[in-house]
Design a protein around this motif. Sequence first.
Motif, PDB file in Angstrom:
ATOM      1  N   UNK A  25       0.872  -1.181   0.000  1.00 35.30           N
ATOM      2  CA  UNK A  25       0.000   0.000   0.000  1.00 35.30           C
ATOM      3  C   UNK A  25       0.904   1.225   0.000  1.00 35.30           C
ATOM      4  N   UNK A  27       0.714   5.708   0.283  1.00 29.23           N
ATOM      5  CA  UNK A  27      -0.038   6.957   0.376  1.00 29.23           C
ATOM      6  C   UNK A  27       0.913   8.111   0.095  1.00 29.23           C
ATOM      7  N   UNK A  30       3.883   7.758   2.922  1.00 27.22           N
ATOM      8  CA  UNK A  30       4.506   6.502   3.376  1.00 27.22           C
ATOM      9  C   UNK A  30       4.379   5.399   2.328  1.00 27.22           C
ATOM     10  N   UNK A  41       3.379  -5.105   9.278  1.00 23.43           N
ATOM     11  CA  UNK A  41       3.527  -4.198   8.138  1.00 23.43           C
ATOM     12  C   UNK A  41       4.648  -3.224   8.454  1.00 23.43           C
ATOM     13  N   UNK A  43       6.235   0.291   7.806  1.00 20.11           N
ATOM     14  CA  UNK A  43       5.940   1.624   7.274  1.00 20.11           C
ATOM     15  C   UNK A  43       7.258   2.367   7.067  1.00 20.11           C
ATOM     16  N   UNK A  58      12.199   0.716  14.437  1.00 19.60           N
ATOM     17  CA  UNK A  58      10.917   0.015  14.286  1.00 19.60           C
ATOM     18  C   UNK A  58      10.941  -0.863  13.037  1.00 19.60           C
TER      19      UNK A  58
ATOM     20  N   UNK B  54      -0.250   1.023  18.496  1.00 17.83           N
ATOM     21  CA  UNK B  54      -0.048   0.159  17.334  1.00 17.83           C
ATOM     22  C   UNK B  54       1.427   0.046  16.960  1.00 17.83           C
ATOM     23  N   UNK B  55       2.276   0.834  17.627  1.00 15.66           N
ATOM     24  CA  UNK B  55       3.694   0.865  17.297  1.00 15.66           C
ATOM     25  C   UNK B  55       3.915   1.247  15.827  1.00 15.66           C
ATOM     26  N   UNK B  56       3.147   2.221  15.386  1.00 16.54           N
ATOM     27  CA  UNK B  56       3.277   2.730  14.020  1.00 16.54           C
ATOM     28  C   UNK B  56       3.974   4.091  14.087  1.00 16.54           C
ATOM     29  N   UNK B  72      -1.923   9.007   7.774  1.00 16.16           N
ATOM     30  CA  UNK B  72      -1.875   8.186   6.564  1.00 16.16           C
ATOM     31  C   UNK B  72      -1.204   6.844   6.841  1.00 16.16           C
ATOM     32  N   UNK B  73      -0.165   6.870   7.656  1.00 19.18           N
ATOM     33  CA  UNK B  73       0.533   5.621   7.972  1.00 19.18           C
ATOM     34  C   UNK B  73      -0.387   4.649   8.708  1.00 19.18           C
ATOM     35  N   UNK B  76      -2.694   3.161   6.146  1.00 16.09           N
ATOM     36  CA  UNK B  76      -1.994   2.183   5.299  1.00 16.09           C
ATOM     37  C   UNK B  76      -1.674   0.909   6.092  1.00 16.09           C
ATOM     38  N   UNK B  77      -1.267   1.095   7.334  1.00 16.98           N
ATOM     39  CA  UNK B  77      -0.905  -0.049   8.181  1.00 16.98           C
ATOM     40  C   UNK B  77      -2.113  -0.954   8.407  1.00 16.98           C
ATOM     41  N   UNK B  79      -5.078  -1.036   6.793  1.00 13.00           N
ATOM     42  CA  UNK B  79      -5.642  -1.591   5.555  1.00 13.00           C
ATOM     43  C   UNK B  79      -4.773  -2.724   5.028  1.00 13.00           C
ATOM     44  N   UNK B  80      -3.458  -2.552   5.087  1.00 10.98           N
ATOM     45  CA  UNK B  80      -2.560  -3.613   4.618  1.00 10.98           C
ATOM     46  C   UNK B  80      -2.679  -4.862   5.487  1.00 10.98           C
ATOM     47  N   UNK B  81      -2.671  -4.680   6.800  1.00 13.44           N
ATOM     48  CA  UNK B  81      -2.762  -5.836   7.699  1.00 13.44           C
ATOM     49  C   UNK B  81      -4.108  -6.539   7.537  1.00 13.44           C
ATOM     50  N   UNK B  84      -4.143  -8.561   4.334  1.00 15.18           N
ATOM     51  CA  UNK B  84      -3.302  -9.749   4.380  1.00 15.18           C
ATOM     52  C   UNK B  84      -3.772 -10.743   5.439  1.00 15.18           C
ATOM     53  N   UNK B  86      -4.092 -10.538   8.889  1.00 18.41           N
ATOM     54  CA  UNK B  86      -3.584 -10.678  10.255  1.00 18.41           C
ATOM     55  C   UNK B  86      -3.836  -9.448  11.126  1.00 18.41           C
ATOM     56  N   UNK B  89      -4.975 -10.396  14.757  1.00 20.29           N
ATOM     57  CA  UNK B  89      -3.926 -10.826  15.693  1.00 20.29           C
ATOM     58  C   UNK B  89      -3.053  -9.643  16.132  1.00 20.29           C
ATOM     59  N   UNK B  90      -2.803  -8.710  15.202  1.00 19.41           N
ATOM     60  CA  UNK B  90      -2.039  -7.520  15.584  1.00 19.41           C
ATOM     61  C   UNK B  90      -2.785  -6.721  16.644  1.00 19.41           C
TER      62      UNK B  90
END
Lengths: 84, 131
Positions: A25, A27, A30, A41, A43, A58, B54-56, B72-73, B76-77, B79-81, B84, B86, B89-90
């Motif tokens: 993905x 944006x 990122x 995932x 980032x 990270x 979320x550790x993002x 945005x991250x 993206x995080x 939607x991607x998880x 896929x 998972x 579980x995250x």
Amino acid sequence: MPRLGPIPPSALKRVLELDGFSIAHEDDYNWALARDGVEDVVIVPKLGPVVAEDVLLRVVMTTPRRPTQYLFPGRLVSNTSSDY
Amino acid sequence: MNDRGHDIGTGLTHIRVDADAIVDGTRVQLDAELLIVVHKDDRAQVYVSQAPALNVYSQGRTEHEAVLALEQAIRSYIITAHGRGYLERILLRSALRSTDDRIPRQYVRIAQDRPEPNIVDTPAAVELSAL
């Protein structure tokens, strides 16, 4: 403490791609990368001259490799100094 | 902080993130409220933004840009998880839940237009449901 060296965002993305990650993905700010076998995932921010140390940590901790094995030992990550 | 969220007096800022996306042909709606923190990294010359639950992480050239980048991250995080398979579980191993009443409630909700049973049912923290 591992030493993390500065790396531009696009270079970090490329290294991750060489390690089997692909862009799942994207944006404006990122790239979101994923890899089979890794249930998380990664980032990678696009903005800024280099990726900040916290962000880089990270990313590295998400990858299957141990930080000291990852990428370019002695350049991106080494065990010899806490200097950035 | 700025108009993207409000500071709760701990250095953390409470923000809301929503999105409407198509994932593998399925419409997915995301709604989340999370605490974030932003700090300056002088060596990298960027502002680093983080959603600790979320550790993002993300980053930007200004504090405002770092918040936008993190929003945005997070999208993206998640939607991607989710795509896929998972995300559940995250979220279950995340730090969304807190017993500290001073910390505002955090949650992530995902709804999709393909009828599926609720796959996560944890009170006041993680909710995944069909539309």
